[in-house]
Design a protein around this motif. Structure first.
Motif, PDB file in Angstrom:
ATOM      1  N   ARG A   1       0.751  -1.154  -0.223  1.00  0.00           N
ATOM      2  CA  ARG A   1      -0.004   0.198   0.011  1.00  0.00           C
ATOM      3  C   ARG A   1       1.322   1.125  -0.531  1.00  0.00           C
ATOM      4  O   ARG A   1       0.933   2.605   0.285  1.00  0.00           O
ATOM      5  CB  ARG A   1      -0.942  -0.174   1.302  1.00  0.00           C
ATOM      6  N   GLU A   2       2.252   0.977  -0.870  1.00  0.00           N
ATOM      7  CA  GLU A   2       2.822   2.364  -0.676  1.00  0.00           C
ATOM      8  C   GLU A   2       2.913   2.487  -2.413  1.00  0.00           C
ATOM      9  O   GLU A   2       3.964   1.718  -2.997  1.00  0.00           O
ATOM     10  CB  GLU A   2       4.150   1.938  -0.385  1.00  0.00           C
ATOM     11  N   GLY A   3       3.107   3.742  -2.629  1.00  0.00           N
ATOM     12  CA  GLY A   3       3.088   3.647  -4.582  1.00  0.00           C
ATOM     13  C   GLY A   3       4.615   3.719  -4.301  1.00  0.00           C
ATOM     14  O   GLY A   3       5.731   4.393  -3.791  1.00  0.00           O
ATOM     15  N   VAL A   4       5.567   2.682  -5.712  1.00  0.00           N
ATOM     16  CA  VAL A   4       6.318   2.542  -5.837  1.00  0.00           C
ATOM     17  C   VAL A   4       7.107   3.771  -7.715  1.00  0.00           C
ATOM     18  O   VAL A   4       6.137   2.542  -7.997  1.00  0.00           O
ATOM     19  CB  VAL A   4       7.123   1.467  -5.206  1.00  0.00           C
ATOM     20  N   LEU A   5       8.475   4.513  -7.341  1.00  0.00           N
ATOM     21  CA  LEU A   5       8.049   4.291  -8.999  1.00  0.00           C
ATOM     22  C   LEU A   5       9.538   4.297  -9.163  1.00  0.00           C
ATOM     23  O   LEU A   5      10.100   4.432  -8.373  1.00  0.00           O
ATOM     24  CB  LEU A   5       7.893   6.047  -9.156  1.00  0.00           C
TER      25      LEU A   5
ATOM     26  N   ASN B   1       3.825   0.342  -9.191  1.00  0.00           N
ATOM     27  CA  ASN B   1       3.499  -0.500  -9.125  1.00  0.00           C
ATOM     28  C   ASN B   1       1.888   0.072  -9.363  1.00  0.00           C
ATOM     29  O   ASN B   1       1.737   1.384  -9.368  1.00  0.00           O
ATOM     30  CB  ASN B   1       4.063  -0.669  -7.906  1.00  0.00           C
ATOM     31  N   ASP B   2       0.928  -0.632  -8.264  1.00  0.00           N
ATOM     32  CA  ASP B   2      -0.250  -0.626  -8.693  1.00  0.00           C
ATOM     33  C   ASP B   2      -0.854   1.013  -7.481  1.00  0.00           C
ATOM     34  O   ASP B   2      -1.807   1.574  -8.374  1.00  0.00           O
ATOM     35  CB  ASP B   2      -0.939  -1.425  -8.274  1.00  0.00           C
ATOM     36  N   GLU B   3      -0.112   0.918  -6.315  1.00  0.00           N
ATOM     37  CA  GLU B   3      -0.374   2.115  -5.688  1.00  0.00           C
ATOM     38  C   GLU B   3      -0.284   3.226  -6.573  1.00  0.00           C
ATOM     39  O   GLU B   3      -0.850   4.257  -6.134  1.00  0.00           O
ATOM     40  CB  GLU B   3      -0.362   1.905  -4.114  1.00  0.00           C
ATOM     41  N   ALA B   4       0.899   3.381  -6.908  1.00  0.00           N
ATOM     42  CA  ALA B   4       1.454   4.857  -6.814  1.00  0.00           C
ATOM     43  C   ALA B   4       0.490   5.599  -9.076  1.00  0.00           C
ATOM     44  O   ALA B   4       0.111   6.372  -8.592  1.00  0.00           O
ATOM     45  CB  ALA B   4       2.966   4.310  -7.767  1.00  0.00           C
ATOM     46  N   ARG B   5       0.294   3.539  -9.337  1.00  0.00           N
ATOM     47  CA  ARG B   5      -0.845   4.231 -10.730  1.00  0.00           C
ATOM     48  C   ARG B   5      -1.915   4.743  -9.951  1.00  0.00           C
ATOM     49  O   ARG B   5      -2.515   5.981 -10.262  1.00  0.00           O
ATOM     50  CB  ARG B   5      -1.046   3.152 -11.244  1.00  0.00           C
ATOM     51  N   ARG B   6      -2.561   3.917  -8.593  1.00  0.00           N
ATOM     52  CA  ARG B   6      -3.122   4.557  -8.144  1.00  0.00           C
ATOM     53  C   ARG B   6      -3.430   6.353  -7.792  1.00  0.00           C
ATOM     54  O   ARG B   6      -4.815   6.863  -7.727  1.00  0.00           O
ATOM     55  CB  ARG B   6      -3.973   3.555  -6.711  1.00  0.00           C
TER      56      ARG B   6
ATOM     57  N   LEU C   1       0.722  14.224  -0.180  1.00  0.00           N
ATOM     58  CA  LEU C   1       1.761  12.415  -0.605  1.00  0.00           C
ATOM     59  C   LEU C   1       2.405  12.844   0.133  1.00  0.00           C
ATOM     60  O   LEU C   1       3.506  14.125   0.280  1.00  0.00           O
ATOM     61  CB  LEU C   1       1.621  12.182  -2.352  1.00  0.00           C
ATOM     62  N   ALA C   2       3.016  12.340   1.083  1.00  0.00           N
ATOM     63  CA  ALA C   2       4.479  12.389   1.449  1.00  0.00           C
ATOM     64  C   ALA C   2       5.912  11.150   0.318  1.00  0.00           C
ATOM     65  O   ALA C   2       5.081  10.297  -0.149  1.00  0.00           O
ATOM     66  CB  ALA C   2       4.772  11.773   2.933  1.00  0.00           C
ATOM     67  N   VAL C   3       5.952  12.299  -0.280  1.00  0.00           N
ATOM     68  CA  VAL C   3       7.005  11.683  -0.881  1.00  0.00           C
ATOM     69  C   VAL C   3       8.416  11.594  -0.329  1.00  0.00           C
ATOM     70  O   VAL C   3       9.067  12.163   0.180  1.00  0.00           O
ATOM     71  CB  VAL C   3       7.220  12.635  -2.100  1.00  0.00           C
TER      72      VAL C   3
ATOM     73  N   VAL D   1      10.959   7.085  -6.768  1.00  0.00           N
ATOM     74  CA  VAL D   1      10.583   7.309  -5.889  1.00  0.00           C
ATOM     75  C   VAL D   1       9.383   6.575  -4.957  1.00  0.00           C
ATOM     76  O   VAL D   1       8.490   5.959  -5.436  1.00  0.00           O
ATOM     77  CB  VAL D   1       9.942   8.375  -6.736  1.00  0.00           C
ATOM     78  N   THR D   2       9.099   6.725  -3.827  1.00  0.00           N
ATOM     79  CA  THR D   2       7.657   6.584  -2.916  1.00  0.00           C
ATOM     80  C   THR D   2       6.675   7.206  -2.332  1.00  0.00           C
ATOM     81  O   THR D   2       7.102   8.484  -2.111  1.00  0.00           O
ATOM     82  CB  THR D   2       8.496   5.562  -1.530  1.00  0.00           C
ATOM     83  N   LEU D   3       5.092   6.799  -2.083  1.00  0.00           N
ATOM     84  CA  LEU D   3       4.396   7.609  -2.593  1.00  0.00           C
ATOM     85  C   LEU D   3       3.212   7.167  -0.959  1.00  0.00           C
ATOM     86  O   LEU D   3       3.024   5.649  -1.812  1.00  0.00           O
ATOM     87  CB  LEU D   3       3.689   7.657  -3.712  1.00  0.00           C
ATOM     88  N   ARG D   4       3.678   7.931   0.461  1.00  0.00           N
ATOM     89  CA  ARG D   4       2.297   7.412   0.969  1.00  0.00           C
ATOM     90  C   ARG D   4       1.005   8.685   0.762  1.00  0.00           C
ATOM     91  O   ARG D   4       1.539  10.071   0.782  1.00  0.00           O
ATOM     92  CB  ARG D   4       2.614   7.662   2.527  1.00  0.00           C
ATOM     93  N   ASP D   5      -0.326   8.524   0.840  1.00  0.00           N
ATOM     94  CA  ASP D   5      -1.167   9.009   1.186  1.00  0.00           C
ATOM     95  C   ASP D   5      -1.099   8.997   2.235  1.00  0.00           C
ATOM     96  O   ASP D   5      -1.199   9.003   3.712  1.00  0.00           O
ATOM     97  CB  ASP D   5      -2.338   8.229   0.878  1.00  0.00           C
ATOM     98  N   SER D   6      -1.580  10.381   2.545  1.00  0.00           N
ATOM     99  CA  SER D   6      -0.880  11.551   4.384  1.00  0.00           C
ATOM    100  C   SER D   6      -2.477  12.333   3.618  1.00  0.00           C
ATOM    101  O   SER D   6      -1.848  13.541   3.826  1.00  0.00           O
ATOM    102  CB  SER D   6      -0.232  12.057   4.108  1.00  0.00           C
TER     103      SER D   6
END
Length: 933
Positions: free
Chosen positions: A225-229, A241-246, A290-292, A309-314
């Motif tokens: 549940r963490e976006g990865v680019l 990954n799927d979370e980053a796309r979302r 997002l926390a990037v 790049v990692t993305l967390r929904d905040s």
């Protein structure tokens, strides 16, 4: 067992082992070959050294020269040579005469035979070589033998046969082979150990198994549940990954596309493409917070490094994001203000930039008022109560505004109004609710009612101060924005006003100095050009927008109907450059009265500038010492306190040197149609011929004035009748966006237009070449040359005898009658008598007389002597010495100029006859011929 071997051979570890083993074999083989070649090289080098040492020792052996000169050198030397050969381990030692005939040799059958290739030794050089030929190939050394007088009387050759050298190398081969085999075994064993370890770590997996494992890892990657680019170094998206796309709403085909083509908002695109490292950066993307985190990846398989790049929904931190966004926008606004305010050094425009930068991001309307002295560029008063200012700028989100327009006088008469209170307190004042601001409403009840009805509801008044001095006032208003200003807005407005005040003060000070420099520059430039017939002149001078420089021009009338055309340029801008220009122009005028050639005039000007620079440097040091003795510290800290320099840079201006000034000085003679000019580092002129062709005459590029040490060189060329000379400074053709050669081409194209008067041509040049914002002064001088008609010139050759004086005098009188100038006959005859008589008596041949009828009558007497006459008062007892005194009394002007082959004494009389002195009694002109200078 065989299954395990088969599995190991097809695994990644087995493939690595095979590759490593192959590399080891190749490396060891290469090393073995290198060792063999090195051993061969070392053996051959040792053979050379041994041969040369033995040959040198034998050649310098005592008694060898005597033996060579004995009746039977072979009998004397053969035993000695053999003994020496056996002792040194060489294959041969041969002693030879200068023809190469052997006296000794290890092979007796070669004694008496000639050796080849010994010319270098015969010439006195000792050398070694690999000899190929008969009787055998050998590494040999040949050394000359010298007697006591140093003369070469024989040769000594020593050497080792190549076959023996090769045997020495072959003796080392077993060792090399053994070392190679050992290295191969060790390398293979090391590869086996590495492969075994890799086999354990990869569990014996092959390529297919590892591919499947990678697929499993990707499945897990997309489940988190963490976006990865992963972004490549070429700004293309490699993996998402799927979370980053979302989170970023990426398209299906996002991978392998450039980051800028993903359809993201500009701020997100900039963050992903910037490449900077960030940690837990709070970023607003759409409606998500997002926390990037951004980190660089390591390069692998020859591919350049990228970043992950990692993305967390905040999103739950939306309130925090709002405050961060406000702070970020305020910082961005301050940055934009620093960039956009002060782009020009114009006071009014700087005030407009302040009003424009704050709308609409901070205020709905902004007004700026400035003190009247500030708008003029003057220094405002540092103290006092400010009750009125002039509105300099207004900006708003709408064009219809209830506020007073630009140019109106704004009064602050109520002390409790926000504007007056801010000026009195020296800091910003907030009126959050204008309905409750009774002082503001009392100042203009009707105007404030209109403003309130319009919707203005909140105000911040900020005094604009720089160096502790009030320059004006900035007012920030809100109307359409429902939120009133608060305390944070007050601090921000004060910071914005402080930055703008510095820019306004800089513009004010520049305006003042620019006005002073322009006034000084124009006062020092010629206002009226002299009345002359040699050229028809048009000129233009334009000061630079960024600061007046030191460009100047001049037209100077010279004796003999000639004219001097001058342009110059002083490096730098401001008052100092303008004052320096005035000094140079005065110096050129003074030197031109001496009627010097252009190169000599520039030389005197260069010497004068060097002396001025030295005197000013010394004077500045003296002033500094005096200041120190008076108790001043001599420092300027910009605070306006005691010890302050009245203007920043004034000290530098006083100590500045004139070095860097350029000058072009040209003298045109309408009688001969020739022009002579010299340059001190200045661009040459343009010559437009009568057929319209534009040329730039070759002119020696002299050094700028003040550098010193090098003479100047003049050129002399003929100017066809009806030609045009154009002199200019480099600011006309050269700028930031145009090089010098391009400017010259544009100038030539413009000047080639036919049928244009000098004034029209000057306007054409400026229309074509003038920069929108010129960074340097422009001086342009266009002169149409004229020729003096032949019927206005009279010349005579004077024989070197006293009787010729009366003939010349009579011829001059006849010429005056022909010109209708009979009234000038008496003074002209007197002047000619004096000048011709003294030229014959004290000068040298050839003596010539010339009369020129121009705007005045010019009498010229030339001779081949450089002796200079001097005007003096003769005593009553002197028999002579009154000649020049009489010439000076009857002539309007007179003087002497020197030529390449003598001098010319000239006298000028007005064509009207003037109010010449009347002699008390008729003079005997023949008797005057006996008078001396």
């Amino acid at each position: 067992m065989s299954a395990r071997l088969s599995r190991g051979a097809h695994s990644v570890a087995g493939q690595v082992f095979a590759l490593q083993a192959l590399i080891v074999v190749l490396l060891i083989t290469a090393a073995a070959l290198a060792l063999v070649f090195q051993a061969r090289y070392d053996s051959q080098r040792d053979a050379r050294n041994r041969s040369l040492a033995a040959a040198e020792a034998f050649a310098h052996a005592p008694g060898l020269p005597e033996a060579l000169l004995s009746p039977d050198p072979t009998a004397a030397l053969q035993p000695l040579a053999e003994a020496a050969r056996r002792a040194s381990g060489l294959d041969f030692i041969a002693v030879m005469d200068l023809r190469g005939v052997r006296y000794t040799d290890s092979r007796p059958e070669l004694i008496g035979k000639r050796a080849s290739d010994i010319s270098r030794a015969v010439a006195g050089e000792s050398f070694t070589q690999v000899f190929r030929g008969q009787p055998s190939d050998a590494v040999r050394a040949v050394v000359p033998v010298r007697n006591a007088d140093g003369d070469i009387i024989g040769l000594v050759a020593t050497g080792i046969e190549v076959e023996n050298v090769t045997h020495a190398v072959e003796g080392q081969l077993p060792l090399l082979v053994g070392a190679t085999a050992t290295g191969l075994l060790l390398g293979t064993a090391g590869s086996a150990l590495v492969s075994r370890r890799l086999l354990r770590q990869t569990r014996g997996l092959g390529a297919a198994e590892m591919t499947r494992m990678n697929e499993h890892h990707e499945a897990v990657l997309h489940a988190v549940r963490e976006g990865v680019l992963i972004i490549g170094n070429d700004q293309r998206l490699i993996l998402a990954n799927d979370e980053a796309r979302r989170l970023l709403d990426l398209p299906e085909d996002a991978e392998e596309r450039a980051v800028g083509d993903l359809g993201l908002d500009p701020r997100t695109t900039e963050l992903l493409a910037s490449g900077r490292v960030v940690t837990d950066h709070v970023h607003l993307a759409g409606d998500r917070l997002l926390a990037v985190n951004v980190r660089p990846t390591m390069a692998y398989a020859g591919r350049p490094a990228g970043r992950v790049v990692t993305l967390r929904d905040s999103t739950e931190l939306a309130s925090l994001s709002g405050r961060a966004e406000v702070a970020r926008s305020r910082l961005q606004l301050l940055y934009d203000a620093g960039v956009r305010i002060g782009t020009t050094l114009d006071v009014a425009r700087t005030a407009e930039e302040l009003s424009e930068v704050a709308v609409p991001r901070f205020a709905d309307f902004v007004t700026v008022e400035l003190l009247e002295p500030v708008l003029r560029g003057d220094e405002p008063s540092g103290t006092g109560v400010y009750t009125e200012m002039r509105r300099a700028a207004i900006s708003g989100i709408r064009t219809d505004s209830p506020l007073q327009p630009v140019g109106d006088l704004i009064r602050f008469e109520v002390p409790t109004a926000p504007m007056a209170a801010a000026l009195d307190a020296g800091h910003a004042v907030l009126a959050a609710d204008l309905n409750a601001a009774m002082g503001w409403r009392a100042q203009d009840s009707q105007g404030t009612r209109t403003a309130l009805d319009y919707g203005l509801h909140s105000l911040i008044s900020v005094p604009l101060q720089a160096r502790g001095v009030v320059l004006g006032m900035a007012n920030f208003w809100r109307a359409d924005t429902p939120e009133p200003f608060d305390g944070e807005d007050l601090s921000f407005a004060e910071e914005l006003g402080a930055r703008a005040a510095v820019s306004i003060d800089n513009a004010r000070r520049f305006t003042r100095e620019h006005s002073m420099a322009v006034t000084l520059q124009r006062s020092l430039l010629p206002r009226v050009l002299p009345d002359q017939s040699a050229v028809e002149v048009a000129y233009r001078y334009l000061p630079a927008t960024a600061g007046v420089g030191g460009d100047w021009f001049d037209v100077i009338q010279l004796p003999g109907a000639r004219v001097a055309l001058v342009v110059g340029d002083v490096v730098g801008h401001g008052v100092h450059a303008a004052a320096t220009m005035g000094r140079l122009r005065t110096a050129v005028h003074n030197f031109s009265t001496l009627d010097l050639p252009p190169d000599e005039l520039l030389g005197h000007l260069d010497e004068l500038i060097n002396r001025i620079d030295q005197d000013e440097a010394g004077g500045w040091l003296v002033d500094g010492d005096a200041n120190a003795r008076a108790g001043g510290d001599g420092d300027w800290d910009g605070s306006g306190a005691a010890g302050e320099d009245p203007e920043p840079g004034a000290a530098a201006g006083r100590a500045s040197a004139v070095t860097g000034a350029t000058c072009l000085y040209a003298v045109y003679d309408p009688v001969s149609g020739r022009c002579r000019m010299a340059s001190a580092g200045h661009p040459g002129p343009a010559l437009i011929r009568p057929d319209g062709r534009v040329e730039f005459p070759e002119l020696p590029a002299g050094i700028p004035l003040g550098v010193g040490g090098m003479p100047f060189e003049a050129v002399d060329f003929e100017v066809p009748e009806g030609s045009r000379l154009v002199l200019f400074t480099d600011g006309l053709v050269e700028g930031r966006d145009r090089d010098f050669d391009t400017g010259l081409r544009l100038l030539a194209d413009t000047l080639s237009r036919p049928g244009r008067s000098p004034d029209e041509a000057a306007s054409d040049v400026l229309d074509t070449l003038l920069f929108p914002v010129p960074s340097d002064d422009i001086a342009l001088l266009i002169a149409d040359t004229r020729r003096l008609e032949a019927d206005r010139i009279a010349e005579w050759e004077v024989p070197g005898e006293p009787s010729a004086v009366s003939r010349v005098r009579n011829a001059g009188s006849a010429q005056l009658v022909e010109w209708g100038l009979e009234d000038l006959a008496f003074p002209v005859e007197l002047i000619l008598s004096e000048l011709v008589t003294n030229a014959i008596r004290y000068g040298s041949a050839p003596v010539r007389v010339r009369l020129l009828r121009d705007r005045s009558l010019i009498c010229e007497v030339s001779d081949g002597s450089s002796t200079s006459p001097h005007l003096r008062y003769a005593a009553t007892t002197d028999e002579g010495g009154r000649g020049l005194f009489l010439v000076a009394q009857y002539a309007e002007r007179w003087g002497t100029r020197y030529t390449d082959r003598g001098k010319v004494i000239w006298a000028q009389l007005p064509l009207t006859g003037g109010a010449e002195p009347q002699p008390p009694a008729p003079l005997d002109l023949d008797a005057l011929e006996d008078m001396a200078w």
